[in-house]
Design an enzyme around this catalytic site. Structure first.
Site, short mmCIF file in Angstrom:
data_model
loop_
_atom_site.label_atom_id
_atom_site.label_comp_id
_atom_site.label_asym_id
_atom_site.label_seq_id
_atom_site.Cartn_x
_atom_site.Cartn_y
_atom_site.Cartn_z
N GLY A 21 2.54 -6.08 11.11
CA GLY A 21 1.57 -6.29 10.13
C GLY A 21 0.42 -5.46 10.15
CE1 TYR A 22 -5.56 -4.63 13.83
CE2 TYR A 22 -4.26 -2.88 15.12
CZ TYR A 22 -5.45 -3.40 14.80
OH TYR A 22 -6.67 -2.76 15.18
CB ALA A 23 1.45 -1.41 13.40
#
Length: 275
Positions: free
Chosen positions: A155-157
Site C-alpha cells: 500500500g505504501y509502495a
C-alpha cells in the site's frame, strides 16, 4: 538577506520528524511558514520552535484527505501570510504490513488515501494559484517502493510510486508558468512511522530486516532532506523539475550533474530493458 526572505511555505505533516525539520529549515532561510497536520499540539510545538528563533509560523490542524478543509486552510494561509510560494507534501502513513491478504483492507486503503489523495488535495488548490502568479515550487515526498518492489509494504509502495508519477504529470502541466514540481526521497529516517514498523507484531513479522538496517547505522538524519528542500525552494535545482532528488545526494555534485541528468532523462519513473 536570507535566501527565502519574502516567501511563504506550506509544510504538511509538520508536527514532528522530517516535517518539523523541513519547516525549521525553511524558517531559518527566511520563509513564513504554514504548518499543517492533524495533531494540533504537535504543530503548535513546531510553531513555538520557529518563533523562538525569530520566525513566523501559522499552525493549521486539518486532515489533508478532506478536500474542503484543505481548500479552506490554504485560503486562510494566503490571507494571513501572503501568496504561497512553496508547498511541501510531507504527510504520510504506513500502517499495513504483510501480504495483501494479511492486511486489513481499510488500513491498506487508508495508507493510500492519506499519501496520495492528501497530496492531490493540496496540489489541486496550490498549483493553479501559483500558475496564476507565474511561479512556485511543489515538493512531494516519496520513499520505499517508489521505484522497486516492496512486497510487504504494497500500500505504501503503490501510493509512493503513484506520487512519483503524479509529480511528473503535475510538473508537465505547470512548468509552462514556472511552477515546478519535484519528488524527494528522504531515505531511511528513524521516525514515529518506523517505530511502528520496528515495534508492532506485524512489523516484526513482515519487515524483519529493518532493525538490522538501523543497527548497521543506515539512519539518514532528517536535516539532509530538509536542507535539500530548502535549496529546492531557493531555486538551485529548478532544471531538475519533475524529477527525483534524494536526501542522501551530494547536493554540490547533483548541481554539477543537472544537465547530464536531464539529457539522460534520469531520476524519472520509466520502464527499462524493453526491446
Amino acid at each position: 538577506m536570507k535566501p527565502l526572505d519574502n516567501t511563504v511555505a506550506v509544510v504538511t505533516g509538520a508536527g514532528r520528524g522530517i516535517g518539523r525539520e523541513i519547516a525549521l529549515h525553511q524558517a531559518r532561510g527566511g520563509a513564513r511558514l504554514a504548518l499543517i497536520a492533524r495533531s494540533e499540539a504537535e504543530i503548535a510545538e513546531t510553531a513555538r520552535l520557529i518563533e523562538s528563533e525569530g520566525g513566523q509560523a501559522l499552525p493549521l490542524a486539518l486532515d489533508v484527505t478532506d478536500g474542503a478543509r484543505v481548500e479552506e486552510g490554504l485560503a486562510h494561509v494566503e490571507e494571513a501570510l501572503g501568496p504561497i510560494d512553496l508547498l511541501v507534501n510531507n504527510h504520510g502513513a504506513f500502517r499495513a504490513f504483510g501480504p495483501i491478504w494479511e492486511c486489513d483492507p481499510e488500513t491498506w486503503w487508508g495508507d493510500v488515501e492519506i499519501n496520495l489523495r492528501g497530496t492531490f488535495n493540496t496540489c489541486r488548490i496550490a498549483a493553479p494559484l501559483m500558475r496564476a502568479r507565474g511561479g512556485g515550487r511543489i515538493v512531494n515526498l516519496v520513499g520505499g517502493g517508489t521505484g522497486n518492489s516492496f512486497p510487504h509494504g504494497s500500500g505504501y509502495a503503490a501510493s509512493k510510486a503513484a506520487i512519483m508519477r503524479f509529480t511528473e504529470c503535475l510538473n508537465d502541466t505547470t512548468r509552462d508558468k514556472a511552477v515546478y514540481a519535484f519528488a524527494v526521497d528522504p531515505g531511511l529516517v528513524r521516525t514515529q512511522m518506523t517505530e511502528l514498523q520496528l515495534n508492532s507484531q506485524a512489523g516484526k513479522t513482515y519487515l524483519p530486516d529493518l532493525p538490522g538496517l538501523f543497527a548497521e547505522g543506515i539512519n539518514i538524519p532528517p536535516d539532509r532532506a530538509a536542507a535539500l528542500i530548502a535549496e529546492i525552494a531557493a531555486g538551485r535545482f529548478d532544471p531538475l523539475n519533475g524529477r527525483l532528488l534524494r536526501g542522501v545526494d551530494d547536493r554540490d555534485a547533483l548541481a554539477r550533474d543537472m544537465e547530464a541528468v536531464v539529457a539522460a532523462d534520469g531520476r524519472a519513473l520509466r520502464f527499462t530493458g524493453l526491446g
